[in-house]
Design a protein around this motif. Structure first.
Motif, PDB file in Angstrom:
ATOM      1  N   CYS A 122     -11.132  -0.370   0.674  1.00 51.26           N
ATOM      2  CA  CYS A 122      -9.914  -0.969   1.235  1.00 51.26           C
ATOM      3  C   CYS A 122      -9.871  -0.932   2.762  1.00 51.26           C
ATOM      4  O   CYS A 122      -8.883  -0.475   3.350  1.00 51.26           O
ATOM      5  CB  CYS A 122      -8.672  -0.273   0.675  1.00 51.26           C
ATOM      6  N   TRP A 151     -14.499   5.747  -8.116  1.00 49.67           N
ATOM      7  CA  TRP A 151     -13.958   4.788  -7.146  1.00 49.67           C
ATOM      8  C   TRP A 151     -14.350   5.138  -5.707  1.00 49.67           C
ATOM      9  O   TRP A 151     -14.422   6.311  -5.334  1.00 49.67           O
ATOM     10  CB  TRP A 151     -12.442   4.789  -7.347  1.00 49.67           C
ATOM     11  N   ASN A 159     -15.298  -0.684  -2.654  1.00 53.61           N
ATOM     12  CA  ASN A 159     -14.121  -1.035  -3.437  1.00 53.61           C
ATOM     13  C   ASN A 159     -13.247  -2.019  -2.659  1.00 53.61           C
ATOM     14  O   ASN A 159     -12.713  -1.671  -1.599  1.00 53.61           O
ATOM     15  CB  ASN A 159     -13.304   0.225  -3.748  1.00 53.61           C
ATOM     16  N   GLU A 160     -13.175  -3.233  -3.147  1.00 60.02           N
ATOM     17  CA  GLU A 160     -12.214  -4.263  -2.704  1.00 60.02           C
ATOM     18  C   GLU A 160     -12.422  -4.794  -1.286  1.00 60.02           C
ATOM     19  O   GLU A 160     -11.549  -5.491  -0.776  1.00 60.02           O
ATOM     20  CB  GLU A 160     -10.762  -3.749  -2.858  1.00 60.02           C
ATOM     21  N   TRP A 169      -0.495   6.008 -10.826  1.00 58.79           N
ATOM     22  CA  TRP A 169      -0.960   5.168 -11.927  1.00 58.79           C
ATOM     23  C   TRP A 169      -1.693   5.994 -12.995  1.00 58.79           C
ATOM     24  O   TRP A 169      -2.166   5.435 -13.974  1.00 58.79           O
ATOM     25  CB  TRP A 169      -1.941   4.126 -11.389  1.00 58.79           C
ATOM     26  N   GLU A 197     -10.109  -2.922 -12.890  1.00 56.55           N
ATOM     27  CA  GLU A 197      -8.926  -2.185 -12.405  1.00 56.55           C
ATOM     28  C   GLU A 197      -7.669  -2.936 -12.775  1.00 56.55           C
ATOM     29  O   GLU A 197      -7.587  -4.153 -12.563  1.00 56.55           O
ATOM     30  CB  GLU A 197      -8.933  -2.090 -10.872  1.00 56.55           C
ATOM     31  N   TYR A 256      -3.244  -6.535 -10.435  1.00 51.08           N
ATOM     32  CA  TYR A 256      -1.984  -5.773 -10.369  1.00 51.08           C
ATOM     33  C   TYR A 256      -0.841  -6.774 -10.264  1.00 51.08           C
ATOM     34  O   TYR A 256      -0.915  -7.702  -9.473  1.00 51.08           O
ATOM     35  CB  TYR A 256      -1.965  -4.844  -9.153  1.00 51.08           C
ATOM     36  N   TRP A 303      -6.573   1.523 -14.150  1.00 56.62           N
ATOM     37  CA  TRP A 303      -6.376   2.370 -12.970  1.00 56.62           C
ATOM     38  C   TRP A 303      -5.264   3.340 -13.286  1.00 56.62           C
ATOM     39  O   TRP A 303      -4.159   2.888 -13.511  1.00 56.62           O
ATOM     40  CB  TRP A 303      -6.018   1.508 -11.742  1.00 56.62           C
ATOM     41  N   TRP A 310      -3.562   8.270   0.541  1.00 52.29           N
ATOM     42  CA  TRP A 310      -3.730   7.029  -0.227  1.00 52.29           C
ATOM     43  C   TRP A 310      -2.405   6.690  -0.883  1.00 52.29           C
ATOM     44  O   TRP A 310      -1.426   7.429  -0.712  1.00 52.29           O
ATOM     45  CB  TRP A 310      -4.847   7.201  -1.276  1.00 52.29           C
ATOM     46  N   ASP A 311      -2.382   5.599  -1.658  1.00 54.48           N
ATOM     47  CA  ASP A 311      -1.076   5.269  -2.250  1.00 54.48           C
ATOM     48  C   ASP A 311      -0.752   6.150  -3.451  1.00 54.48           C
ATOM     49  O   ASP A 311       0.296   6.008  -4.063  1.00 54.48           O
ATOM     50  CB  ASP A 311      -0.922   3.764  -2.551  1.00 54.48           C
ATOM     51  N   TYR A 349       3.340  -6.359 -10.349  1.00 58.18           N
ATOM     52  CA  TYR A 349       4.502  -5.491 -10.591  1.00 58.18           C
ATOM     53  C   TYR A 349       5.795  -6.280 -10.766  1.00 58.18           C
ATOM     54  O   TYR A 349       6.833  -5.689 -11.012  1.00 58.18           O
ATOM     55  CB  TYR A 349       4.681  -4.511  -9.424  1.00 58.18           C
TER      56      TYR A 349
HETATM   57  C1  BMA Z   1      -6.569  -0.501  -6.250  1.00 60.64           C
HETATM   58  C2  BMA Z   1      -7.459   0.671  -5.966  1.00 60.64           C
HETATM   59  C3  BMA Z   1      -6.854   1.709  -5.094  1.00 60.64           C
HETATM   60  C4  BMA Z   1      -5.371   1.807  -5.247  1.00 60.64           C
HETATM   61  C5  BMA Z   1      -4.918   1.153  -6.509  1.00 60.64           C
HETATM   62  C6  BMA Z   1      -3.433   1.202  -6.691  1.00 60.64           C
HETATM   63  O1  BMA Z   1      -6.572  -1.459  -5.292  1.00 60.64           O
HETATM   64  O2  BMA Z   1      -8.711   0.275  -5.549  1.00 60.64           O
HETATM   65  O3  BMA Z   1      -7.183   1.473  -3.759  1.00 60.64           O
HETATM   66  O4  BMA Z   1      -4.991   3.113  -5.204  1.00 60.64           O
HETATM   67  O5  BMA Z   1      -5.285  -0.178  -6.490  1.00 60.64           O
HETATM   68  O6  BMA Z   1      -2.748   0.541  -5.674  1.00 60.64           O
END
Ligand code: BMA
Length: 914
Positions: A423, A394, A460-461, A672, A557, A537, A661, A194-195, A539
């Motif tokens: 995802c 999650w 999720n997402e 994170w 999140e 998110y 998150w 994962w990331d 950045y």
């Molecule tokens: C969101 C989460 C994760 C991911 C995080 C950070 O989208 O649902 O899938 O690790 O962001 O990128």
């Protein structure tokens, strides 16, 4: 085997067999043999466990988390492995009509053999597999073998076999360094990388395994759902269902159920007749008049009751199951706001509105067998200590083990539980849907007794991913949408609703809640702030600027990355790795552009120090990324909390949840998380403790206007409370101006208490410019004062008068049992004071704070036995402005040594840059 020991109805054969009259359980946990497919490796393995941890404990591999070992050990995942052992069926029990092999968790693709014959297969890590092995076992010695296929090869094969159309993403971005097609296998999705996490795709028996023998019937599960009626006070009843399995006898089974809540003196008895060879249920609804209500933390007690269910068959065979129940009611309020301006989205527990504050939870380790109760407890305690009341499990991880939910029940932490899809698009063939259907049935049954579980999310997402074309699905939107609806709505959601509907189920996170439903399950804009929950998110823009944030109904999140502590990274790396952009650092950074995003965010407000040497630079970067992350999430979270009671002119606001998150880390890497792998708090977690405080004064400046809100989670109003606003200049321990404002505030709300022209108030304080000063806000209540919350109104590289060397000193350290008292001294205001004790387990009472007086006392609560000497040796202190990391110096020579080194470095630098 030792001879049996008799104790009332229980026979104990060594540790292997528990024998209740009629019902026998053979525990198969413990020692197994693990072999690779070529027979070159043969070692003992402890179950529950995986191949990796078995190989590690035998020294065949080193620490999988060390440096590049995740790549080094890839061969493990491409190998097929077999776990085997023997077990004994004693003469007496062999005649029982039913013999079941119960596997609570097989990870993942396996064939199970008893005495050389295949008794069944598995392909879903989240399912409990029960195999009828009666005809395969013999009295005496037997063997069990579980042959696992490589999950990575299996997933690829499944993807290749799905020729109709692509189910993207095929592979995650290369930075993840992972395996492809996790969406084709019902296994922890992040175990393919994962990331924030590694790709180990472990294989093994990850939960308990046992054999059960019985004659008539056994209780498999008990689900007890509390039902409330509420006039005038809540009264409770319990809707209890026992799920049974009957044996292979050909006769109907007569028996008696006894349901008992000992603490309340409740006992219910009923006679039943069960059909043979079936899965009957026994349902009973009864009043529990004296039940005390279960509350989330901060709102009341977490009263839990043990409910015991006992079935005695006509043969006198007894099967019992105990469950723990908490009486609570959940509502998700999605009321339409006037004039088609959106819906509310918030939770009521027992009729009481709760602002959900907390974080997202990911798996605690790549290898579940390493997740001890102690580690879980520690993380829960850290959530509680940081004033959280909610965690979201999650959907890319696992449905957690039972202990997780027990802890949540006991601590009063609410759980938003995703189903495990994240995802990606997913296949929807019959086999896939059928295994998902069983998975949902099992997991919902397993987790529904827990009062802490207050919401389910189907994925999720994935709604957002489809609507926003993350994976190129626009080329055939209707096809992927049909699949989406098939999987999450007519399989997952329907299966849930057919069983229970006592807590809400959301079709995705983020989603627009009921609005998503009205729009056919894939909303036009799943990120709409006027409905449901959002993930946010950003950045690139300045996180200190509150105007970049939406005012959603619920922020489920949001986050920013930072590096974990030096001690965490040093444990799994070598000195040559200790650079922000070393090969190793980049290898651990799985988020595309992660390092440059962190760097650019830091640069908006902080100076990156000139390189001294790579280790100092690395430590500086760790420190700065943690400051930057903590500041960003503090500002964003306070923004969400401030807007819980108001709607702006665009109908945005009424934000009633803030889950950042992410709470925890799966390994040591830039992520994170607010707590590191192993539990150590990053600066963000110390900040969370403050920004989630029950009562908080929180300010911001937009267009030169200073606004200060007071936020309260208290269930009683604040009357005659006082907001204390202080203006400080960077160069002085005495505030330049103190203003007190008296106010009242409704329970559980947020309100603007002060709105003034920033320039005017700064001028009143005699500040020469915005760069010369900053604010703090405190709330004084009847019996307590909420701690001072700072608002920085200039970047730190612009801060005028900020003294560049505050001559920090650790004055004193004393110890009382597991608590260390530390006194620190500074000659001037020092921002982001940071204490660190390396690998010593524990946390400070405060950290990352701004020192506003010469002497500050901090405590350290050790989570392990530590001597004063070890503590003194380990403790370091720094601030944003200190030139060196300070230790408590025991001798004069130590001090001289530090100053000589410091002067030398200074000289070298000066020389170097001239
Ligand atoms: C969101 C989460 C994760 C991911 C995080 C950070 O989208 O649902 O899938 O690790 O962001 O990128």
């Amino acid at each position: 085997m030792t001879s049996p020991v008799y104790c009332c109805h229980v026979l104990v054969y060594s540790t292997l067999i528990m024998y209740t009259v009629g019902e026998v359980k053979i525990d198969l946990n413990g020692k197994w043999i693990l072999e690779d497919e070529n027979g070159t490796i043969s070692v003992t393995a402890v179950i529950p466990g995986s191949v990796h941890t078995a190989l590690m404990s035998k020294g065949i591999i080193g620490d999988p988390y060390f440096r590049f070992n995740d790549l080094e050990y890839r061969w493990i995942v491409y190998t097929n492995w077999t776990f085997s052992r023997t077990f004994e069926i004693s003469g007496g029990t062999g005649s029982l009509s039913t013999v079941l092999l119960v596997c609570d968790g097989l990870d993942t693709v396996s064939s199970v053999y008893i005495n050389g014959q295949c008794v069944g297969k598995s392909d879903n890590m989240f399912l409990r597999y029960i195999y009828n092995i009666k005809k395969y076992v013999n009295p005496g010695n037997n063997t069990i073998k579980i042959k696992f296929e490589s999950p990575v090869s299996y997933a690829s094969k499944q993807a290749a076999a799905h020729q109709k159309y692509d189910v993207p993403p095929d592979c995650n971005p290369p930075e993840y360094q992972g395996f492809c097609h996790p969406n084709y296998i019902r296994k922890e999705q992040c175990s393919f990388s994962w990331d924030w996490g590694p790709a180990f795709a472990p294989v093994g028996i990850w939960r308990n395994i046992s054999i059960e023998l019985f004659q008539a019937a056994a209780i498999r599960d008990v689900v007890a759902i509390p039902i409330s009626s509420s006039s005038p006070n809540i009264t409770w009843s319990l809707n209890l269902t026992a799920y049974l399995e009957t044996g292979s006898t050909s006769k109907s089974i007569k028996g008696t159920f006894v349901i008992n809540i000992p603490e309340l003196g409740i006992m219910k008895e009923s006679s039943v007749v069960l059909k043979p060879e079936s899965y009957p249920t026994h349902n009973i609804l009864f009043d529990v008049p004296k039940a005390e209500t279960w509350w989330p933390i901060g709102y009341g007690n977490q009263h839990l009751y043990m409910v015991s269910v006992k079935f005695t068959s006509m043969f006198g065979e007894v099967s019992t199951k105990n469950v723990t129940v908490g009486f609570r009611k959940v509502q998700l309020v999605q009321d339409a706001l006037p004039g088609d301006t959106g819906n509310t989205f918030y939770f009521r527990i027992n009729g009481q509105y709760i602002f959900m504050k907390g974080a997202n939870w990911i798996p605690v380790d790549a290898f579940q067998e390493r997740v001890t109760m102690e580690r879980l407890e520690n993380l829960f305690q850290s959530a509680v200590d940081a004033n959280m009341n909610t965690l979201r499990v999650w959907g890319g991880g696992i449905y957690e083990k039972d202990e997780f939910y027990q802890l949540a029940d006991e601590k009063g932490i609410l759980i938003w539980q995703d189903m495990m899809f994240a995802c990606a698009m997913y296949p929807t063939g019959d086999e896939f849907l059928s295994t998902v259907d069983k998975e949902v049935e099992y997991q919902v049954r397993r987790l529904s007794n827990h009062p802490s579980v207050v919401a389910w999310g189907a994925n999720n997402e994935n709604e957002g991913a489809l609507r926003q074309n993350w994976y190129g699905t626009d080329s055939n939107f209707s096809l992927y949408k049909a699949d989406y609806v098939k999987l999450y709505i007519t399989t997952v959601r329907l299966r849930y609703l057919q069983q229970y509907n006592h807590v809400p189920i959301l079709s995705s996170s983020p989603s627009n809640g009921v609005k998503t439903e009205q729009e056919g399950w894939v909303a036009k804009n799943p990120a709409d702030p006027l409905y449901g929950d959002v993930h946010y998110y950003n950045y690139s823009e300045d996180c200190w600027n509150v105007s970049i944030y939406e005012k959603p109904r619920f922020a489920s999140e949001y986050g920013y990355q930072s590096l974990p502590s030096f001690s965490a990274m040093a444990n799994i790396s070598e000195s040559s790795d200790w650079e922000f952009n070393s090969n190793f650092s980049l290898h651990r950074q799985h988020h595309p552009k992660g390092n440059s995003q962190m760097l650019s965010m830091i640069k908006k407000h902080f100076t990156i120090p000139q390189p001294i040497d790579s280790v100092t630079d690395y430590k500086n970067m760790i420190y700065l990324t943690q400051i930057s992350q903590a500041m960003c999430i503090k500002i964003e979270t306070e923004h969400y909390r401030r807007h819980q009671s108001d709607l702006d002119k665009n109908n945005k606001g009424l934000t009633r949840g803030a889950l950042y998150w992410q709470l925890n880390d799966i390994w040591q890497a830039p992520t994170w998380a607010s707590t590191e792998y192993g539990g150590k708090w990053k600066m963000l977690h110390y900040f969370a403790k403050d920004f989630f405080e029950q009562v908080l004064a929180s300010g911001f400046v937009v267009d030169g206007q200073l606004s200060v809100y007071v936020i309260s989670d208290l269930v009683t109003p604040l009357v005659n409370a006082m907001l204390i606003v202080k203006i400080w200049s960077w160069d002085n321990f005495t505030p330049r101006l103190t203003q007190n404002i008296t106010f009242d505030l409704e329970a559980q709300s947020s309100a603007l208490v002060l709105s003034v022209d920033g320039g005017n108030i700064l001028a009143k304080g005699g500040c020469k410019s915005w760069n010369a000063c900053f604010f703090t806000f405190e709330v004084m209540m009847e019996n307590s004062t909420a701690s001072a919350n700072p608002l920085f109104i200039s970047s730190f590289f612009d801060a005028e008068g900020l003294v560049q060397d505050p001559h920090l000193q650790i004055k004193k350290i004393t110890q009382e049992a597991g608590t260390f008292m530390i006194e620190i001294e500074s000659s001037s205001i020092a921002p982001f004071m940071w204490l660190d004790v390396g690998n010593i387990q524990g946390r400070f009472s405060q950290n990352g704070f701004i020192q506003l007086q010469p002497i500050v006392a901090v405590e350290f609560y050790a989570w392990e036995d530590v001597s004063l000497h070890r503590f003194q040796q380990a403790l370091t202190l720094r601030s944003l402005t200190s030139k060196t990391t300070i230790r408590m110096l025991s001798t004069f020579y130590d001090q001289v040594y530090v100053y000589v080194v410091y002067l030398l470095k200074l000289l070298i630098n000066t020389f170097y840059f001239v």
